[in-house]
Design a protein around this motif. Sequence first.
Motif, mmCIF file in Angstrom:
data_model
loop_
_atom_site.group_PDB
_atom_site.id
_atom_site.type_symbol
_atom_site.label_atom_id
_atom_site.label_comp_id
_atom_site.label_asym_id
_atom_site.label_seq_id
_atom_site.Cartn_x
_atom_site.Cartn_y
_atom_site.Cartn_z
ATOM 1 N N ASN A 46 0.830 -1.212 0.000
ATOM 2 C CA ASN A 46 0.000 0.000 0.000
ATOM 3 C C ASN A 46 0.860 1.255 0.000
ATOM 4 O O ASN A 46 0.565 2.211 0.690
ATOM 5 C CB ASN A 46 -0.915 0.016 1.234
ATOM 6 C CG ASN A 46 -1.910 -1.122 1.207
ATOM 7 O OD1 ASN A 46 -2.578 -1.337 0.210
ATOM 8 N ND2 ASN A 46 -1.976 -1.863 2.290
ATOM 9 N N SER A 47 1.915 1.250 -0.790
ATOM 10 C CA SER A 47 2.866 2.348 -0.754
ATOM 11 C C SER A 47 3.354 2.666 -2.161
ATOM 12 O O SER A 47 3.241 1.848 -3.074
ATOM 13 C CB SER A 47 4.057 1.974 0.132
ATOM 14 O OG SER A 47 4.993 3.013 0.172
ATOM 15 N N ASP A 48 3.912 3.844 -2.323
ATOM 16 C CA ASP A 48 4.506 4.248 -3.601
ATOM 17 C C ASP A 48 5.955 3.797 -3.718
ATOM 18 O O ASP A 48 6.587 4.016 -4.746
ATOM 19 C CB ASP A 48 4.447 5.773 -3.755
ATOM 20 C CG ASP A 48 3.026 6.285 -3.887
ATOM 21 O OD1 ASP A 48 2.143 5.500 -4.284
ATOM 22 O OD2 ASP A 48 2.799 7.467 -3.590
ATOM 23 N N GLN A 49 6.477 3.203 -2.651
ATOM 24 C CA GLN A 49 7.859 2.745 -2.665
ATOM 25 C C GLN A 49 7.975 1.459 -1.868
ATOM 26 O O GLN A 49 7.130 1.145 -1.040
ATOM 27 C CB GLN A 49 8.788 3.798 -2.081
ATOM 28 C CG GLN A 49 8.472 4.163 -0.651
ATOM 29 C CD GLN A 49 9.466 5.141 -0.089
ATOM 30 O OE1 GLN A 49 10.340 4.739 0.670
ATOM 31 N NE2 GLN A 49 9.345 6.407 -0.445
ATOM 32 N N GLY A 50 9.036 0.731 -2.162
ATOM 33 C CA GLY A 50 9.255 -0.497 -1.420
ATOM 34 C C GLY A 50 10.288 -1.391 -2.078
ATOM 35 O O GLY A 50 11.001 -0.972 -2.988
ATOM 36 N N VAL A 107 17.987 -6.970 -2.482
ATOM 37 C CA VAL A 107 16.738 -6.213 -2.523
ATOM 38 C C VAL A 107 17.088 -4.751 -2.757
ATOM 39 O O VAL A 107 17.950 -4.197 -2.081
ATOM 40 C CB VAL A 107 15.970 -6.352 -1.186
ATOM 41 C CG1 VAL A 107 14.677 -5.571 -1.216
ATOM 42 C CG2 VAL A 107 15.732 -7.825 -0.861
ATOM 43 N N VAL A 108 16.415 -4.130 -3.714
ATOM 44 C CA VAL A 108 16.604 -2.710 -3.996
ATOM 45 C C VAL A 108 15.314 -1.979 -3.630
ATOM 46 O O VAL A 108 14.215 -2.457 -3.917
ATOM 47 C CB VAL A 108 16.953 -2.473 -5.481
ATOM 48 C CG1 VAL A 108 17.024 -0.981 -5.805
ATOM 49 C CG2 VAL A 108 18.265 -3.158 -5.836
ATOM 50 N N LYS A 113 6.368 4.394 -8.826
ATOM 51 C CA LYS A 113 5.842 5.237 -9.910
ATOM 52 C C LYS A 113 6.928 5.601 -10.916
ATOM 53 O O LYS A 113 6.696 5.619 -12.111
ATOM 54 C CB LYS A 113 5.198 6.496 -9.332
ATOM 55 C CG LYS A 113 3.898 6.203 -8.608
ATOM 56 C CD LYS A 113 3.250 7.468 -8.127
ATOM 57 C CE LYS A 113 1.947 7.114 -7.406
ATOM 58 N NZ LYS A 113 1.253 8.300 -6.935
ATOM 59 N N GLN A 114 8.134 5.919 -10.414
ATOM 60 C CA GLN A 114 9.231 6.295 -11.305
ATOM 61 C C GLN A 114 10.028 5.086 -11.788
ATOM 62 O O GLN A 114 10.867 5.204 -12.675
ATOM 63 C CB GLN A 114 10.160 7.279 -10.606
ATOM 64 C CG GLN A 114 9.496 8.597 -10.292
ATOM 65 C CD GLN A 114 10.460 9.571 -9.617
ATOM 66 O OE1 GLN A 114 11.669 9.352 -9.570
ATOM 67 N NE2 GLN A 114 9.922 10.656 -9.102
ATOM 68 N N ASN A 115 9.780 3.942 -11.156
ATOM 69 C CA ASN A 115 10.457 2.694 -11.496
ATOM 70 C C ASN A 115 11.986 2.839 -11.443
ATOM 71 O O ASN A 115 12.697 2.441 -12.352
ATOM 72 C CB ASN A 115 10.010 2.176 -12.868
ATOM 73 C CG ASN A 115 10.371 0.727 -13.066
ATOM 74 O OD1 ASN A 115 10.412 -0.055 -12.116
ATOM 75 N ND2 ASN A 115 10.656 0.356 -14.301
#
Length: 135
Positions: A46-50, A107-108, A113-115
Amino acid sequence: MTFAIDHPIRWGDMDALGHLNNTLYFRLFEEARVQWLAEIGSDFTNSDQGPVIVHAACDFLYPVVYPATTRVSITVEEIGRSSFVLAHHLSTVQHPERTFAEGPCKVVWIDYKQNRSILLPDSIRQKLEHYRREQ
């Protein structure tokens, strides 16, 4: 500190030779990793990053056979600016002293959104340090 989960092996998890199917080692590593990420507070669903996995490997040292309950433990091997490396170790509850399989996972941390990779959040970095393997 080490994070660990136990998982019973099912009869259907065996391959034709009576060993745990090789693909299931990666699934067991994945399940431990997902539970560990939840433990450290990463709500990547549930996030824009991870996190995004960029490399995963497994060395199969001994066959796991039914019946058994596997134990997958995770430690943090390395922490970079936008990435970290986890070490997975698979043993069994019946033979905790034996490593049946092991493998790293890089893991990165990504802006979805910006990939593209972004700096690890300080809150995640602090929790990674908590699970970092003692040098």
